[in-house]
Enzyme design. Structure first.
Site, mmCIF file in Angstrom:
data_model
loop_
_atom_site.group_PDB
_atom_site.id
_atom_site.type_symbol
_atom_site.label_atom_id
_atom_site.label_comp_id
_atom_site.label_asym_id
_atom_site.label_seq_id
_atom_site.Cartn_x
_atom_site.Cartn_y
_atom_site.Cartn_z
ATOM 1 N N HIS A 1 -8.015 -5.136 -1.439
ATOM 2 C CA HIS A 1 -6.849 -4.562 -0.714
ATOM 3 C C HIS A 1 -6.468 -5.181 0.603
ATOM 4 C CE1 HIS A 1 -3.982 -1.132 -0.731
ATOM 5 N NE2 HIS A 1 -4.295 -0.664 0.485
ATOM 6 N N ASP B 1 -9.536 -4.438 -6.057
ATOM 7 C CA ASP B 1 -8.987 -3.641 -4.917
ATOM 8 C C ASP B 1 -9.707 -2.130 -5.234
ATOM 9 O OD1 ASP B 1 -7.679 -1.670 -3.286
ATOM 10 O OD2 ASP B 1 -5.703 -2.684 -3.796
ATOM 11 N N SER C 1 1.056 -1.119 0.106
ATOM 12 C CA SER C 1 0.184 -0.030 0.010
ATOM 13 C C SER C 1 0.858 1.315 0.118
ATOM 14 C CB SER C 1 -0.996 -0.055 1.132
ATOM 15 O OG SER C 1 -1.899 0.871 0.938
#
EC number: 3.1.1.41
Length: 320
Positions: A302, A273, A183
């Site tokens: 995610h 995601d 991330s």
């Protein structure tokens, strides 16, 4: 497969939307040159946490605008010859994490340093003097000032300074410096490799900080990217300065920085995601000119990607 963004065949050709400032390369060349004049004055302080065979240290060093940055560093006690080294970067609002998270690599003969991002959950200083909005969001922090005051500009430079310090350690093999993270950590991995060309292997997992205008156009500016929407709601509700805003954000857009990467790259993306949408990640990947591979997880968003940590470990063990 479910489509939350665009079809996979389109993703493979997508190269980004967010505008690139005309002086982008000059901006970053000058920024890196500035921190190269800073004495990092780095210090290693033996940590309270120790294990057999591995030494653990709190590292502090000076970086952009004079901030003292903290990282956790682990290395084998017995060193024979030059060792490969790794930099680990954490997710948005987090910290360097637990010492135990670093021991696997250190136990395999790596030097590993995990940086605390300034202004987030660790011990690094945030000294950025900016006007206006500081309540929610580091992407937009400094957006009302000159590009030199964008907070992520300084955080990116912190990663490059850390890379230089680790490379300069006498026990480090300068040909084997890697970086990884998920991330925000994935975005910082891209930025670090772009600004320090001696980084030779990277493994970014669903990188954040890529293609801001594309994320906004998808109406996916929630959670991590919500601050962009909030900026417009508070400061430009009619979007009269939309082009100006996204162009300034272009200075800290990792899909533009990706063009500078020379490191062998292993990247990961989940096609479901909705936090860091696939097109933003493909924009970064497709602009990398170095040796690269993308692992695609069609049914994941995610979240933890099974086997990604193992593949990352093997990616760096291939150095031998």
């Amino acid at each position: 497969m479910a489509i939350v963004d665009m079809p996979l065949d389109k993703l493979r050709d997508y190269r980004g939307t967010n505008p690139k400032p005309d002086d982008f390369d000059e901006f970053w060349n000058e920024s890196v040159a500035q921190i190269r004049t800073i004495d990092p004055a780095f210090e290693l302080i033996r940590a309270d946490f120790q294990t057999p065979g591995i030494e653990c240290f709190d590292m502090f060093y000076s970086s952009a605008k004079g901030a003292r940055i903290h990282a956790k560093l682990c290395k084998p006690k017995k060193i024979s010859g030059k060792l490969p080294a790794l930099l680990k970067f954490h997710g948005y609002s987090g910290s360097a994490g637990d010492w135990a998270d670093l021991l696997g690599y250190a136990g395999c003969g790596f030097i590993i340093a995990a940086m605390d991002c300034r202004g987030q959950g660790g011990l690094s200083q945030d000294v950025n003097p900016v006007d206006g909005y500081t309540y929610d969001g580091h992407i937009i922090r400094g957006l009302q000032n000159s590009p030199e005051n964008l907070l992520f500009r300084d955080i990116y430079l912190d990663t490059a300074m850390l890379a230089k310090i680790v490379l300069d350690m006498p026990e480090t093999d300068s040909e084997r410096l890697g970086a990884f993270g998920g991330s925000q950590g994935g975005g910082l991995t891209l930025a670090c490799a772009a600004l320090e060309p001696r980084v030779s292997r990277i493994a970014p997992i669903f990188p954040f900080l890529c293609d801001y205008q594309r994320v906004w156009s998808l109406d996916l500016e929630t959670k991590a990217y919500d601050e962009i929407k909030q900026y417009f709601r508070r400061f430009d509700p009619l979007h009269k300065k939309e082009t100006e805003v996204f162009t300034k954000l272009g200075y800290i857009d990792c899909y533009h920085l990706s063009e500078k990467i020379k490191a062998k790259t292993l990247m990961f993306v989940g096609l479901r995601d909705t936090i860091c949408p696939p097109s933003s990640i493909f924009a970064a990947y497709n602009n990398i000119k170095a040796d690269k591979k993308l692992e695609i997880f069609p049914d994941f968003g995610h979240e933890n990607l099974p086997t990604a940590a193992d593949m990352t470990f093997q990616h760096f063990l291939q150095w031998g």
